[in-house]
Enzyme design. Structure first.
Site, PDB file in Angstrom:
ATOM      1  N   SER A 126      45.392  32.164  36.936  1.00 43.52           N
ATOM      2  CA  SER A 126      44.258  31.426  36.450  1.00 43.52           C
ATOM      3  C   SER A 126      44.530  30.592  35.201  1.00 43.52           C
ATOM      4  CB  SER A 126      43.112  32.391  36.158  1.00 43.52           C
ATOM      5  OG  SER A 126      43.441  33.245  35.074  1.00 43.52           O
ATOM      6  N   SER A 165      48.093  36.074  36.097  1.00 42.37           N
ATOM      7  CA  SER A 165      47.548  34.784  35.664  1.00 42.37           C
ATOM      8  C   SER A 165      48.321  34.075  34.561  1.00 42.37           C
ATOM      9  CB  SER A 165      46.095  34.949  35.210  1.00 42.37           C
ATOM     10  OG  SER A 165      45.253  35.054  36.329  1.00 42.37           O
ATOM     11  N   LYS A 193      43.722  29.010  26.096  1.00 46.32           N
ATOM     12  CA  LYS A 193      42.914  29.188  27.303  1.00 46.32           C
ATOM     13  C   LYS A 193      41.432  29.296  26.932  1.00 46.32           C
ATOM     14  CE  LYS A 193      42.874  31.941  31.589  1.00 46.32           C
ATOM     15  NZ  LYS A 193      43.478  33.090  32.310  1.00 46.32           N
TER      16      LYS A 193
END
Lengths: 474, 100
Positions: free
Chosen positions: A153, A177, A78
């Site tokens: 997310s 997330s 990420k």
């Protein structure tokens, strides 16, 4: 040809170890998938140009016998986790060209294990959102149906694994997330106990909530990654030791608690509830006792979260000052630089949450919102602790619906926030929770995955793995 | 109802420049979020705010200076939008010379 769709970490490790293929061949196979699919899916913001070189290093470790279970395993990371020398932007314009000056602790651990980093993945800006539509750059699409979101997310990290362009990935979870995109993309996603995984070198969002965790296709793979990245860290004083929490010994089958009173609302789709009931039947057949439990304050949890999280966001994002790193836009003087840079550098949702956080922390509202939210958070934790006196795990659906259409919720922030209804509690209580695939729902001719969320007491990740493996037949 | 003036005050506190149309749309958005979070006022809260000495607590360490390599220092300084030598450069913040 390596069959990437059925590959697991254990299988890839065994096959590289036995010489069936090399780490370079494995990395090349994944690069090819990225080349074929990323243009459409947008899982990656950047694919690294040294993937093959990294894989060559991994092959050397197989040759000289210093390999680990993760050596040569292709990972996607990420974009809010620092890898020294590489760009880490949190999918924000304010950090578009920022190069990390050190490795995050989780990255150092993965480097020591010899993984291959494929690239950095798309996300909602600063991890604020449930769909990756808040990325300053691109929208990640769901590999199961490209008209739908991959979740967020950590949507890019989920899509990267779901489209077979990495064998595993790392994400961050502040209110769901990792678990929500895992559920939307048919993967396993883990949020560990607060403090179990170091956050040194990870961009802070809600510091009393954030945890880093893996995405993978199986619970076994998730367990392997978790065991590699966990542990106390001198650079993150919130990390805990193995001894911080004492595990309860469970002699027979764990008892499963269901907060039935919280699952009847209008917000949850009928078919999702049916799927959940099927999961309960499956657990019963596996010999688990199912028990209804009451969590009196759970209905407040999302509201509590949307006070505490923006408050912490507004504090954490105050570090972007256009002086030390990141974007700089010229204003008429020094203080104006600050206003202009932050106005231009932060996206709409980031600006909204900073303002909301500033509001709940401002004089006159502090007691009514921030202090009160913390008090409700405390009684919520007590509710869970009490429930865990009778049961060993608590299960709910991970999300109230399948992946939604791109654009469906962008105009209504509260509708988007309701996505987190089942996941935020684990962040507020600090307890570990995992989302595992629980089947598909056919929506408009597409098979869309659903997830089952399992929560356990603080420090009992091993119980989540045990139940998850039994459920999935691993 | 939150007003445009209140949004301006918050934006000022948060050091963010907002466009006029966004100030207006934010009043509606923040209002709808506040309406949702107002339900925390319904919960019966009779606990005090004293922290519970629980499993998670502050951990202190000695503040030991470590040497940073010159490459690391260069890398850090190079991230600054403006640098002069080994310093991060900002605009002049003193309006005029002050007689001491």
């Amino acid at each position: 040809m390596i069959d990437l769709s059925t590959l697991t970490i254990k299988k890839a490790h065994d096959e590289m170890k036995s010489g069936k293929y090399s780490a370079v061949m494995l990395a090349s196979a994944y690069l090819k998938e990225i080349e074929n699919k990323n243009k459409e899916i947008n899982a990656y913001l950047e694919v690294y140009n040294d993937v093959i070189e990294q894989a060559k290093e991994a092959d050397k470790r197989f040759e000289n016998g210093t390999d680990t279970i993760l050596t040569g395993i292709p990972f996607a990371i990420k974009d809010n986790i620092l890898i020294k020398g590489r760009i880490a932007s949190s999918a924000s314009k304010i950090l578009e060209n920022y190069h990390a000056t050190y490795d995050a602790t989780v990255i150092k651990k993965l480097k020591d294990a010899g993984v291959v980093f494929m690239g950095r993945t798309n996300m909602d800006e600063f991890a604020m959102g449930g769909s990756t539509e808040n990325s300053a750059f691109v929208i990640t699409k769901n590999p199961h149906d490209i008209s739908r979101v991959a979740g967020g997310s950590s949507g890019g990290s989920a899509a990267a694994v779901a489209m077979d362009s990495a064998l595993a990935s790392l994400g961050s979870d502040t209110g769901g997330s990792i678990r929500q995109p895992a559920s939307f993309c048919g993967l396993v996603g883990l949020k560990s106990t607060y403090g179990r995984v170091s956050r040194y070198g990870v961009m802070s969002m809600g510091s009393s909530l954030d945890q880093i965790g893996p995405f993978s296709k199986t619970v076994t793979d998730t367990e392997i990654i978790y065991n590699t990245i966990k542990g106390q860290d001198i650079n993150d004083s919130t990390t805990i030791s193995e001894k911080t929490y004492t595990s309860k010994e469970i002699k027979n089958k764990p008892v499963v608690g269901v907060p039935r009173h919280f699952l009847g609302g209008d917000g949850i789709k009928k078919e999702v509830l049916e799927n959940f009931n099927q999961s309960l039947e499956k657990l019963k057949k596996l010999g688990y006792e199912i028990m209804d439990i009451t969590l009196p304050n759970i209905a407040q949890s999302l509201a509590v979260y949307y006070v505490i999280m923006p408050a912490e966001v507004s504090s954490n994002l105050s570090r972007f000052d256009s002086v030390r790193f990141g974007l700089h836009k010229d204003g008429k003087d020094g203080i104006d630089d600050y206003f202009v840079t932050r106005g231009a550098g932060f996206g709409k949702e980031a600006r909204r949450r900073i303002l909301l956080g500033t509001y709940v922390l401002s004089s006159g509202y502090y007691d009514a919102y921030y202090n009160r939210a913390n008090a409700v958070r405390r009684i919520l934790i007590e509710d869970f602790v009490k429930a865990f006196e009778k049961v060993d795990i608590i299960v709910t659906p991970t999300t109230p619906d399948t992946a939604f259409k791109i654009g469906e919720k962008t105009s209504d922030p509260v509708a988007m926030y309701l996505e987190d209804i089942f996941t935020v509690t684990a962040n507020l209580t600090g307890m570990p929770a995992i989302s595992i695939p629980s089947g598909n729902l056919n929506v408009e001719g597409k098979e869309l995955p659903l997830g089952l969320q399992i929560t356990a007491r603080h420090g009992e990740e091993d119980l989540l793995f045990r139940v998850g493996k039994e459920f999935l037949g691993e | 109802m939150i007003t445009v003036q209140e949004i301006e005050k918050l934006a000022n506190l948060a050091r963010i420049r907002l466009e006029e149309d966004e100030k207006v749309s934010l009043t509606k958005e923040i209002d709808s979020i506040l309406t949702y979070i107002d339900q925390i006022k319904k919960a019966t809260v009779d606990v005090d705010f004293t922290p519970i000495p629980g499993a998670v607590h502050n951990i202190f360490r000695d503040d030991i200076p470590t040497s940073t390599s010159s490459t690391d220092r260069e890398n850090i300084l190079n991230e600054a939008p403006y640098r002069e030598g080994d310093f991060v450069a900002v605009k002049k913040i003193i309006e005029q010379d002050v007689d001491l």
